[in-house]
Scaffold this active site. Structure first.
Site: not given
Length: 108
Positions: A65-67, A69, A94
């Protein structure tokens, strides 16, 4: 094609105690600000040289995951190319987790 998982499905897996291994590919300052519990931080630029650090339990889904996607799609592709099985990118990142699952996770 990189598999994606929706935040609702990840929540269901976590609630059902299914094995999930979370990899955060954001930068350390983003990770320090907010993160999913139990996640391992490996910033995307470092991931190609650190793939051996991704050691999920047997039968676990690796969720990158990241900020929002986007970086996680690249991260999941890197892990899949390195031979990691059952890898998915968290769709919406997230930010989607905060909006749809847990509003206590700060947004930025």
């Amino acid at each position: 094609m990189v598999q994606q998982i929706r935040v609702e499905e990840l929540k269901r897996k976590i609630d059902a105690r299914e094995p999930v291994y979370l990899v955060d590919v954001r930068n350390s300052d983003e990770h320090d600000y907010c993160r999913l519990p139990g996640s391992t931080l490996i910033p995307l630029p470092e991931l190609p040289g650190r793939v051996e650090e991704v050691t999920p339990p047997a039968d676990a889904m690796v969720v990158v995951y990241c900020h929002h996607g986007v970086r996680s799609l690249s991260g999941a592709a890197i892990l899949a190319q390195a031979g990691q099985e059952n890898v998915a990118s968290l769709a919406g990142g997230i930010d989607a987790w905060s909006r749809l699952i847990d509003p206590s996770v700060p947004r930025y």
